[in-house]
Design a protein around this motif. Sequence first.
Motif, PDB file in Angstrom:
ATOM      1  N   ILE A 223       0.854  -1.231  -0.142  1.00  0.00           N
ATOM      2  CA  ILE A 223       0.025  -0.020  -0.058  1.00  0.00           C
ATOM      3  C   ILE A 223       0.738   1.206  -0.167  1.00  0.00           C
ATOM      4  O   ILE A 223       1.782   1.361   0.853  1.00  0.00           O
ATOM      5  CB  ILE A 223      -0.841   0.067   1.395  1.00  0.00           C
TER       6      ILE A 223
ATOM      7  N   GLN B 185      -1.916   6.046  -1.407  1.00  0.00           N
ATOM      8  CA  GLN B 185      -3.006   5.273  -0.896  1.00  0.00           C
ATOM      9  C   GLN B 185      -3.522   5.454   0.365  1.00  0.00           C
ATOM     10  O   GLN B 185      -4.729   5.593   0.887  1.00  0.00           O
ATOM     11  CB  GLN B 185      -2.884   3.674  -1.232  1.00  0.00           C
ATOM     12  N   VAL B 186      -2.496   5.488   1.419  1.00  0.00           N
ATOM     13  CA  VAL B 186      -2.859   5.856   2.769  1.00  0.00           C
ATOM     14  C   VAL B 186      -3.474   7.367   2.920  1.00  0.00           C
ATOM     15  O   VAL B 186      -4.471   7.480   3.559  1.00  0.00           O
ATOM     16  CB  VAL B 186      -1.512   5.883   3.722  1.00  0.00           C
TER      17      VAL B 186
ATOM     18  N   ILE C  11      -7.015   6.855   1.824  1.00  0.00           N
ATOM     19  CA  ILE C  11      -8.000   6.174   2.524  1.00  0.00           C
ATOM     20  C   ILE C  11      -8.140   6.934   4.193  1.00  0.00           C
ATOM     21  O   ILE C  11      -9.237   7.106   4.577  1.00  0.00           O
ATOM     22  CB  ILE C  11      -7.178   4.936   3.312  1.00  0.00           C
ATOM     23  N   ALA C  12      -7.128   7.771   4.550  1.00  0.00           N
ATOM     24  CA  ALA C  12      -6.974   8.598   5.584  1.00  0.00           C
ATOM     25  C   ALA C  12      -8.178   9.831   5.423  1.00  0.00           C
ATOM     26  O   ALA C  12      -9.314  10.148   6.316  1.00  0.00           O
ATOM     27  CB  ALA C  12      -5.863   9.180   5.868  1.00  0.00           C
ATOM     28  N   ARG C  13      -8.240  10.000   4.172  1.00  0.00           N
ATOM     29  CA  ARG C  13      -9.346  11.174   3.885  1.00  0.00           C
ATOM     30  C   ARG C  13     -10.697  10.636   3.858  1.00  0.00           C
ATOM     31  O   ARG C  13     -11.594  11.177   4.466  1.00  0.00           O
ATOM     32  CB  ARG C  13      -9.087  11.681   2.553  1.00  0.00           C
ATOM     33  N   LEU C  14     -10.864   9.150   3.409  1.00  0.00           N
ATOM     34  CA  LEU C  14     -12.247   8.692   3.458  1.00  0.00           C
ATOM     35  C   LEU C  14     -12.644   8.529   4.815  1.00  0.00           C
ATOM     36  O   LEU C  14     -13.741   8.639   5.240  1.00  0.00           O
ATOM     37  CB  LEU C  14     -12.150   7.340   2.747  1.00  0.00           C
ATOM     38  N   ALA C  15     -11.596   8.037   5.750  1.00  0.00           N
ATOM     39  CA  ALA C  15     -11.779   7.763   7.429  1.00  0.00           C
ATOM     40  C   ALA C  15     -11.698   9.042   8.046  1.00  0.00           C
ATOM     41  O   ALA C  15     -12.013   9.073   9.283  1.00  0.00           O
ATOM     42  CB  ALA C  15     -10.799   6.989   7.550  1.00  0.00           C
TER      43      ALA C  15
ATOM     44  N   LEU D 271      -9.430  11.145   9.012  1.00  0.00           N
ATOM     45  CA  LEU D 271      -8.140  11.008   9.941  1.00  0.00           C
ATOM     46  C   LEU D 271      -7.201  11.994   9.244  1.00  0.00           C
ATOM     47  O   LEU D 271      -6.602  11.893   8.013  1.00  0.00           O
ATOM     48  CB  LEU D 271      -7.506   9.802  10.066  1.00  0.00           C
TER      49      LEU D 271
ATOM     50  N   LYS E 183       3.438  10.772   8.103  1.00  0.00           N
ATOM     51  CA  LYS E 183       2.434   9.946   8.777  1.00  0.00           C
ATOM     52  C   LYS E 183       2.185   8.925   7.875  1.00  0.00           C
ATOM     53  O   LYS E 183       1.990   7.893   8.127  1.00  0.00           O
ATOM     54  CB  LYS E 183       1.578  10.753   9.134  1.00  0.00           C
TER      55      LYS E 183
ATOM     56  N   HIS F  55       4.805   6.282   7.067  1.00  0.00           N
ATOM     57  CA  HIS F  55       4.987   5.352   8.414  1.00  0.00           C
ATOM     58  C   HIS F  55       3.676   4.358   8.072  1.00  0.00           C
ATOM     59  O   HIS F  55       3.894   3.201   8.379  1.00  0.00           O
ATOM     60  CB  HIS F  55       4.708   6.308   9.589  1.00  0.00           C
ATOM     61  N   PHE F  56       2.454   4.945   8.042  1.00  0.00           N
ATOM     62  CA  PHE F  56       1.309   3.943   8.158  1.00  0.00           C
ATOM     63  C   PHE F  56       1.574   2.819   6.831  1.00  0.00           C
ATOM     64  O   PHE F  56       0.978   1.774   6.964  1.00  0.00           O
ATOM     65  CB  PHE F  56      -0.136   4.540   8.011  1.00  0.00           C
TER      66      PHE F  56
ATOM     67  N   HIS G 209       3.148  -0.423   7.885  1.00  0.00           N
ATOM     68  CA  HIS G 209       2.338  -1.261   8.607  1.00  0.00           C
ATOM     69  C   HIS G 209       1.010  -1.814   7.934  1.00  0.00           C
ATOM     70  O   HIS G 209       0.901  -2.934   7.907  1.00  0.00           O
ATOM     71  CB  HIS G 209       1.862  -0.614  10.112  1.00  0.00           C
ATOM     72  N   LEU G 210       0.534  -1.073   7.176  1.00  0.00           N
ATOM     73  CA  LEU G 210      -0.668  -1.282   6.541  1.00  0.00           C
ATOM     74  C   LEU G 210      -0.218  -2.739   5.267  1.00  0.00           C
ATOM     75  O   LEU G 210      -1.244  -3.343   4.868  1.00  0.00           O
ATOM     76  CB  LEU G 210      -1.431  -0.286   5.875  1.00  0.00           C
TER      77      LEU G 210
END
Lengths: 95, 484
Positions: free
Chosen positions: A3, A7-8, A11-15, A17, A23, A26-27, A30-31
């Motif tokens: 990922i 993409q993060v 996704i963060a925008r959708l969620a 965050l 950041k 970093h995510f 792990h994702l």
Amino acid sequence: MSISSEQVTHIARLARLKTDPEKSEHFAKHLSRIMDLVEQMNQIDTDGIEPMSHPQDTALRLREDVVTAKNLREQYQALAPSAQDGLYLVPKVIE
Amino acid sequence: MHQKTIAEHAVCLAKGEYSCVELTEHFLKRIESSSDLNAFITVTDQLAHQQAIQADQIVKAGNAGPLTGIPIAQKDLLCTKGVLTTCGSRILDNFISPYDATVIAKLHDQGMVTLGKTNMDEFAMGSSNETSFYGPVKNPWDLERVPGGSSGGSAAAVAAMLAPVATATDTGGSIRQPAALCGLTGIKPSYGRVSRFGMVAFASSLDQAGVLARNAEDAALVLAAMSGFDQRDSTSLDVPVPDYMASLEDSIKGKVIGLPKEFFGDGVEPDVADAVQASVRELEALGAKTIEVELPNSEVGIPCYYVLAPAEASSNLSRFDGVRYGFRAQEYLDLNDMYEQTRAQGFGEEVQRRIMIGTYVLSSGYYDAYYIKAQKLRRLISDDFTKAFEKCDLIAGPTAPDTAFRIGDKNDDPVAMYLNDIFTNSVNLAGLPGISVAAGMDRNNLPVGLHLIGRYLDESTILNVAHQFQRATDWHLKVPGGYE
């Protein structure tokens, strides 16, 4: 499966965050690890299997359509970061 | 005083050997002197005193039930009226619940005395209690090690005897794994047995509340009081709750225990495997029969769980928006920025990770490949249990692949952390009851847990087998040094 940090950010925008490039980077690491784990699902053929959404596998119970809840608006709004005249206050959305 | 079982306390209270107030003060003192464990987020000493005074009046009037005046610690995921209920998160750091969870109300109705709210992984997402906004909890058996999670505060509190018993919740192993790591008895009942009303939701098709106790008898007593139909939870089952206490003393002669070969393979630490094998032999000596069973899809339990639980969490946790309750960021540009800043500052890293995984697997273009795929695997995993239970009455294995690990050891790798729940989370996927009982010690003097899984709605059998095991063994009586 990898990922990307772009993409993060999506996704963060959708969620909803807040993120920044550091950041997201970093995510992403792990994702990607977690999605590698998730990909192991593909080792099993599930063609024709009915999805199971719930352990009880039945329709939800219905009740009589009558009011049972008490109006506790004041009690609940006392917990709000900002409320006035029975309304929750948020930053201005319309100019 | 603190080493007694609940039933022993009830006898002492009835005889007047000590009062509910004295019992409560005794535990509150132990909590105060063990604050280094970080087991509690809030100590409700005033509430406890009021409840203990009321309980003493009930005892004096001769109307005491088996739980009247018995202190209990409550996981901070259960809404408690007038009390801070944080769920281990900054986003609920100022949330004083306006109502009681059904579980809390039922236990208070039985006269139980709430000592406080226990620390936990943030939103129950974790297996070590290290994701809490309020800091990690220490394992009383070794203060450098984790107590397990997510119900780590409840487990540490009961293991160190800061409370006789505690409530806990289990979405993928959060009662049973800390029970194993702290040498306790922890039961997660069948999905639908205990009302979820007032439990802060993580994954609604998996969450169940249960009990962390020092033995199966105490667990049965408290579970019975928590269980039963509740109109306010649409998934609560309207079926009678069996008398768990009545069947505890039944012989287990002839009971058939299934041993899944998948639970006894590589990846289980040798000391854990040895202790579990020895426990199985003990159960055979008590008259149980063992047979090998198969759970062929259990290897995909973890990937399946880590799609479904985050998907449900991403939806459930969308309610935390800084508008109606809880934390709101100080500075923001507009409404959307307020949501984003509030959530990024209010949620810790693991919670944000799971929200993002859940958002991703539910997003357009990926829904079928991940979410529906995982739901199909859930069916296969559930069907495996159904087939296995055609041949056996219960299933046994290790609760966790290893004993308590060191604080910080698995922090950098979420996947290593997730693998702690390899034996527990398929039980949640299928909605079955499971219990962990203390079953030995490893070479470092750390407890090992034996996991017993029952048929749907058959908590009675696993409680019965756990109790009979405890009549024949003394692992559950072991106490961590310094807390005698």
